[in-house]
Every structure is written in C-alpha cells, then in structure tokens.
Design an enzyme around this catalytic site. Structure first.
Site, PDB file in Angstrom:
ATOM      1  N   TRP A  21       0.937  -1.250   0.028  1.00 29.94           N
ATOM      2  CA  TRP A  21       0.008   0.126  -0.146  1.00 29.94           C
ATOM      3  C   TRP A  21       0.853   1.105   0.211  1.00 29.94           C
ATOM      4  CZ3 TRP A  21      -3.553   1.598   4.698  1.00 29.94           C
ATOM      5  CH2 TRP A  21      -4.290   2.750   4.454  1.00 29.94           C
ATOM      6  N   ASP A  51       1.823  -8.581  -0.711  1.00 28.42           N
ATOM      7  CA  ASP A  51       0.511  -8.256  -0.859  1.00 28.42           C
ATOM      8  C   ASP A  51       0.363  -7.014  -1.647  1.00 28.42           C
ATOM      9  OD1 ASP A  51      -2.365  -8.693   0.165  1.00 28.42           O
ATOM     10  OD2 ASP A  51      -1.853  -6.542   0.525  1.00 28.42           O
ATOM     11  N   TYR A  56      -4.027   0.195  -5.297  1.00 29.29           N
ATOM     12  CA  TYR A  56      -2.808   0.957  -5.017  1.00 29.29           C
ATOM     13  C   TYR A  56      -2.046   1.645  -5.997  1.00 29.29           C
ATOM     14  CZ  TYR A  56      -3.277  -2.005  -0.988  1.00 29.29           C
ATOM     15  OH  TYR A  56      -3.680  -2.529   0.186  1.00 29.29           O
TER      16      TYR A  56
END
Length: 329
Positions: A21, A51, A56
């Site tokens: 992120w 991940d 994002y």
C-alpha cells in the site's frame, strides 16, 4: 526467515511478508524507481510473500511488483496476493458480481504479467456482500476458468471475517491485528485455526504509531491518509492509526517503550507480538525505506515475547485503547 503455511492454499510463505500500500498511494508521493527499490529490498531481506491491490496507485503497485519479479527471475519463488473490488464506483455490495470482478482480475493479470493470479482477495467490500452467495460463486467461476488459483477476503470487521469463512472457497482472510487492535485474537482466530484458514495480518504497526518513531507534532503530506483520513473521511477509519484517537495512541506508545526487549526496536516488538499468535500465517508491514524493510523482516528471527510482556501489552490496551476500539471492529 521462518515460513508458515497459508491455510489450504499450499503456499509456504515467509511469516513476515511485504505490504505494498505504501508504494501505491495514500502515503505521500512515491516514484516508480522508489517503488521498485522497495520491492527489491523485500526480496533481498528474504521475503517471498507480497501483498498488493489493484487500487494501490491505480495499478502502480502491481506494475512495479511485476517488473521486479521479471528483473530478478523469481516469479516461481514468490507468492503475490492482490485484491479486487475497491475500484467499484459506487462501491456497493450488489456490484461484487462476476462481470465486475472478472474485469478487475483481467486487469491485474495484465499488470502483474501472469496468466493466473495466485491469490485474489475481495477488497473490504460492504458487509452485505458477505451475505450474498453469488459473490463467492463468481470467484468460484473465475477459479474454474483458470484466471485465479485461490481466493480470500480482506475485511474491516471480525463479523465479516467470521461470515466469510463459512464459504468453503475462502482460503484466506486479511485483517487488521496489532497491539491496538486485539479483538481478532478472540473468536476469529479460534475459528480460522479450526477451519485451516490462512490469516494475513495488515496494518501491523498502526500506521507507524507502533514504530515508536512518530512524534506528536509530526505533519503528514496532504496525500497521506494519516492526514486526510483521521476521522474516516475517505475510507474506514480503522485503516488509519488502527482507528485509535491519535493522542491516545501516543500515550499508549509511551507506556509500551519500557517493555521493548533489548536489541529490539519497537516495530520489531510489535511484529513479534503478532507472530506469537499461532493462527497468524503472515504479517505484511509496508515501507519504502530499505532499512525498515530489512529490520521488519528480522522480527521473524526474534525470540517470542515473554508472558510478562504480553501481559503488559494487554494492560496498556485495556487502559488506553479498549473503550475506543474493541467493540467497533
């Protein structure tokens, strides 16, 4: 780096993974090379679970991951999990259907440069989505078509996690769990272990609070969620500082400092605390600083915290956090 099984997926992943992120948006500006360098640093630290999500940076994170995996030639050695659903506008439960999810999955396949996505997670859908079987039937169809190998969910609330794992195809749950968000360790962890569901822990450092490196007078960029989402103005408040009023968070951090083991940073202590829970498969701290990424990975090799330290953490949670946070998520 130690490894753990990710539920029934068959993936054996490092217990400290890498969340991206930070390199894809809502944490200030990150250019392409800085994004690639962060992924390289994770691989250099021995991390083999990454991940990401299609939102994002509107694909920025997925693209940087794909580029570095090609550059290093390690696609077969690294498990990449992405997410789908938050691109829906309006973001409503009824739109979590095959038509939309298929489009999102195809886009992620292109950006990551793969024919089949290893793990796709619904990206924090509204609670109603967990109560409509057709959403999970759509994921079954995508798996049958060979577009995804496995699927799971990323949730905001324990209620959502418990409902999601009633569907047999759900093999993983991503959830916020840290020293300021302890509720998942109750019923959910018990049920996840009983059903052999993989647990991916996000926001482990409470947006930086649990690094012990933030100061009360620190100012964040306008495009950093720690500036614009303090009260949940943009998305769920629980994603920012674990939902805890920030001044209470600083008070709790001050109390935690005296319990940090020798030759351990507070961030490593926070990660070790999470890993001391057997139900956890992997924890995914994020950063764009190679030194922080390496230090986070090293938490895997730290000794479990003492019972005394775990007790102190619980006491601090009950004094500073419980009333504001525990019942909400």
């Amino acid at each position: 780096m130690r490894h753990r099984q990710l539920g029934t997926t068959g993936f054996d992943v490092t217990e400290v993974g890498f969340g991206t992120w930070n390199i894809g948006g809502d944490w200030g500006d990150v250019d392409e090379e800085a994004g690639r360098e962060a992924v390289r640093a994770a691989l250099d630290a021995g991390i083999d679970f990454i991940d990401t999500a299609d939102v994002y940076g509107d694909g920025f994170s997925e693209q940087r991951i794909g580029e570095v995996l090609d550059e290093r030639g390690v696609r077969e050695e690294v498990t990449v999990a992405t997410k789908a659903g938050r691109r829906l506008d309006p973001h409503t439960a009824d739109r979590y259907d095959y038509e939309n999810l298929s489009k999102f999955v195809d886009r992620s396949r292109e950006y990551l440069g793969v024919e089949t996505l290893g793990l796709v997670q619904l990206h924090c859908p509204p609670t109603e989505a967990y109560y409509q079987p057709e959403t999970f039937e759509a994921l079954d169809r995508l798996r049958d078509e060979g577009k995804i190998d496995h699927y799971g969910v990323s949730v905001e609330k324990v209620e959502q996690a418990l409902k999601a794992i009633e569907y047999p195809g759900v093999e993983t749950v991503q959830i916020i769990f840290n020293m300021f968000r302890q509720r998942p360790a109750e019923l959910f962890f018990e049920e996840a272990a009983r059903r052999d569901v993989g647990v991916i822990v996000r926001v482990p450092l409470a947006s930086g609070l649990l690094t012990g490196e933030l100061s009360r007078d620190m100012e964040f960029p306008e495009n950093d969620h720690r500036n614009f989402n303090i009260e949940g103005e943009a998305f769920d408040r629980g994603e920012t500082f674990a939902g805890l009023p920030v001044e209470d968070g600083f008070d709790a951090v001050d109390e935690l400092r005296e319990h940090v083991p020798e030759e351990t940073t507070m961030a490593q202590m926070a990660l070790r605390w999470i890993l001391d829970h057997d139900a956890v498969s992997t924890v995914i701290p994020g950063s764009t600083t190679p030194e922080h990424i390496e230090a986070n990975a090293a938490a895997s090799e730290k000794a479990p915290l003492s019972n005394q330290t775990h007790g102190a953490v619980r006491d601090i949670y009950e004094e500073y956090v419980f009333d504001s946070v525990h019942h909400r998520w």
